[in-house]
Scaffold this active site. Structure first.
Site, mmCIF file in Angstrom:
data_model
loop_
_atom_site.group_PDB
_atom_site.id
_atom_site.type_symbol
_atom_site.label_atom_id
_atom_site.label_comp_id
_atom_site.label_asym_id
_atom_site.label_seq_id
_atom_site.Cartn_x
_atom_site.Cartn_y
_atom_site.Cartn_z
ATOM 1 N N HIS A 1 4.954 -1.983 7.543
ATOM 2 C CA HIS A 1 4.301 -2.747 6.477
ATOM 3 C C HIS A 1 5.087 -2.752 5.162
ATOM 4 O O HIS A 1 4.521 -2.572 4.088
ATOM 5 C CB HIS A 1 2.879 -2.222 6.256
ATOM 6 C CG HIS A 1 1.955 -2.456 7.418
ATOM 7 N ND1 HIS A 1 2.145 -3.452 8.344
ATOM 8 C CD2 HIS A 1 0.808 -1.808 7.800
ATOM 9 C CE1 HIS A 1 1.167 -3.420 9.238
ATOM 10 N NE2 HIS A 1 0.356 -2.436 8.955
ATOM 11 N N HIS B 1 -4.452 -7.329 5.799
ATOM 12 C CA HIS B 1 -4.963 -6.147 6.486
ATOM 13 C C HIS B 1 -6.437 -5.856 6.184
ATOM 14 O O HIS B 1 -6.802 -4.691 5.943
ATOM 15 C CB HIS B 1 -4.078 -4.952 6.124
ATOM 16 C CG HIS B 1 -3.835 -3.991 7.239
ATOM 17 N ND1 HIS B 1 -4.851 -3.242 7.804
ATOM 18 C CD2 HIS B 1 -2.702 -3.661 7.914
ATOM 19 C CE1 HIS B 1 -4.332 -2.481 8.761
ATOM 20 N NE2 HIS B 1 -3.039 -2.716 8.849
ATOM 21 N N ASP C 1 -3.623 -1.360 19.534
ATOM 22 C CA ASP C 1 -2.775 -1.471 18.341
ATOM 23 C C ASP C 1 -1.531 -2.236 18.778
ATOM 24 O O ASP C 1 -0.435 -1.702 18.811
ATOM 25 C CB ASP C 1 -2.436 -0.074 17.799
ATOM 26 C CG ASP C 1 -1.831 -0.114 16.404
ATOM 27 O OD1 ASP C 1 -1.612 -1.237 15.893
ATOM 28 O OD2 ASP C 1 -1.574 0.955 15.822
ATOM 29 N N GLU D 1 -4.359 -9.107 12.485
ATOM 30 C CA GLU D 1 -3.273 -9.426 11.556
ATOM 31 C C GLU D 1 -2.402 -10.526 12.159
ATOM 32 O O GLU D 1 -1.691 -10.294 13.128
ATOM 33 C CB GLU D 1 -2.433 -8.163 11.300
ATOM 34 C CG GLU D 1 -3.267 -6.976 10.830
ATOM 35 C CD GLU D 1 -2.635 -5.615 11.159
ATOM 36 O OE1 GLU D 1 -1.459 -5.407 10.833
ATOM 37 O OE2 GLU D 1 -3.316 -4.766 11.745
HETATM 38 C C1 GLA Z 1 -1.306 -1.490 11.413
HETATM 39 C C2 GLA Z 1 -0.578 -0.727 12.449
HETATM 40 C C3 GLA Z 1 -1.361 0.473 12.835
HETATM 41 C C4 GLA Z 1 -1.709 1.308 11.628
HETATM 42 C C5 GLA Z 1 -2.433 0.460 10.611
HETATM 43 C C6 GLA Z 1 -2.672 1.235 9.355
HETATM 44 O O1 GLA Z 1 -2.347 -2.195 11.928
HETATM 45 O O2 GLA Z 1 -0.269 -1.491 13.574
HETATM 46 O O3 GLA Z 1 -0.617 1.247 13.739
HETATM 47 O O4 GLA Z 1 -0.541 1.820 11.066
HETATM 48 O O5 GLA Z 1 -1.661 -0.667 10.318
HETATM 49 O O6 GLA Z 1 -3.236 2.487 9.583
#
Ligand code: GLA
Length: 384
Positions: A138, A212, A284, A350
């Site tokens: 990020h 986010h 994720d 996202e």
């Molecule tokens: C994103 C990442 C996750 C985590 C979140 C924040 O979504 O893919 O792995 O790091 O941000 O906690």
């Protein structure tokens, strides 16, 4: 009732939030749509002022901070017209600064991970700020989520919104090129929240901007989202290694926990002992949207909370969508509602280019060159 919930907080920050609520309330009373209203939210350690902006249109209310472009709250009605804040966040600037897992924040320069924080562009190797194990996540240690943006409010036609500007210096967090970024948040007459991202550079660079918000359509602090129903218009996803860096494969979702082509409860397959689920501690991952990169925003995903009836549809022109099931929420943060956030209490959707694209020649390119304009749009439509 909204007022009484917020005014119970202690201290100066509480006073400023309460003031914001009062002003926002006045704007609401005036019929909802109007120019966004600004109040002081807090000050950073160096004295920099951070403002909170209240805006409302088409039945959607939101509060946005100049710090990180953070959506501090987003309120929409349920099937009986009762409002709830469906986005996780904090009450004070101090909490956001101290430790926030990107609650409600604008993400840049590169949403998601770049392996080892390294990439090569036009023969030059770059080393980025590494802030997630060996990787850059990020935008690095101080990404766009931790910058104070210049905010310009507008009310145009039937829309109201905010234009957020940030110029990222050449070399910031290791990225080449001065990146001039404008992100526009628009609340439309129908209550949609639209995000338009725009950026230009003076040297070849890589860009992947996203957002986010942690969604809980039953209302933040109401428990988990495991019974929310989610569909994602994707037949493939990008499997990852143990550091959540894509292997480069595009794997079929069919027959795996990643198959959300038909709506299913988020929690249905979340405990499946699939290697990818173990790596992610849940979902994720980046889904490869079947529509691909498109000129205009097209349908990507839909989320529905059966209890409240609230729905969220996401349309984007991006080719990918990271679905993160709030796996790292570990009970150590207290949210806006005064309750502790735990694993699965929210999820993020996202819209993006794929993770680690600068090191994956077969993935759609994230390179931006001087003279080009980076432009992407994501629309969030609320309903019941
Ligand atoms: C994103 C990442 C996750 C985590 C979140 C924040 O979504 O893919 O792995 O790091 O941000 O906690």
């Amino acid at each position: 009732m909204e007022l009484s919930r917020r005014t119970v907080m202690a201290g100066a920050a509480a006073a400023s939030v309460a003031a914001a609520t009062t002003t926002g309330g006045a704007a609401h009373a005036a019929g909802g749509r109007g120019k966004p209203v600004r109040t002081l939210f807090g000050r950073l350690a160096d004295g920099t002022k951070v403002h909170s902006w209240s805006l409302e249109n088409g039945g959607t209310r939101m509060r946005v901070l100049s710090y990180g472009g953070i959506v501090q709250s987003l309120e929409v009605p349920d099937r009986r017209g009762r409002y709830a804040n469906v986005s996780l966040g904090f009450d004070t600037l101090e909490d956001y600064v101290a430790s926030s897992p990107y609650f409600g924040a604008l993400i840049g320069r590169y949403g998601n991970r770049i392996g080892k924080g390294r990439f090569t562009l036009d023969g030059t190797a770059y080393q980025l700020s590494v802030n997630d194990g060996d990787n850059s996540l990020h935008g690095g240690a101080r990404g766009f989520d931790k910058r104070v943006w210049d905010v310009e409010p507008f009310a145009a036609g039937s829309d109201v919104g905010l234009r957020l500007h940030h110029t990222s210096a050449d070399g910031e967090m290791g990225y080449p090129g001065t990146l001039r970024t404008t992100v526009t948040y628009t609340l439309t007459r129908k209550g949609d929240w639209r995000i338009d991202y725009e950026a230009t550079t003076d040297r070849a660079t890589v860009v992947n901007l996203t957002h986010h918000v942690y969604w809980n359509l039953a209302g933040e602090s109401s428990g988990t989202v495991l019974d929310h129903e989610l569909s994602i218009a994707a037949s493939h996803y990008t499997p990852v290694d143990s550091g959540l860096i894509p292997t480069g494969d595009l794997a079929k979702v069919a027959g795996t926990p990643f198959d959300f082509r038909r709506a299913k409860p988020v929690g249905r397959d979340i405990r499946t002992a699939h290697q990818q689920m173990l790596y992610g501690k849940g979902f994720d991952h980046n889904w490869v949207l079947d529509k691909g990169a498109t000129g205009r925003p097209e349908h990507a995903a839909m989320l529905r909370d059966p209890a409240s009836g609230r729905t969220l549809r996401i349309a984007t022109n991006e080719p990918g969508l990271q679905f993160y099931s709030g796996n790292f929420l570990d009970g150590s943060l207290v949210g806006t509602g005064g309750r502790v956030y735990r694993q699965g209490d929210a999820l993020c959707l996202e819209t993006q280019h794929f993770p680690d694209s600068p090191n994956q020649p077969a993935f759609p390119s994230t390179v931006l060159r001087p003279g080009e304009t980076y432009r992407t749009t994501t629309v969030h439509s609320f309903g019941v």
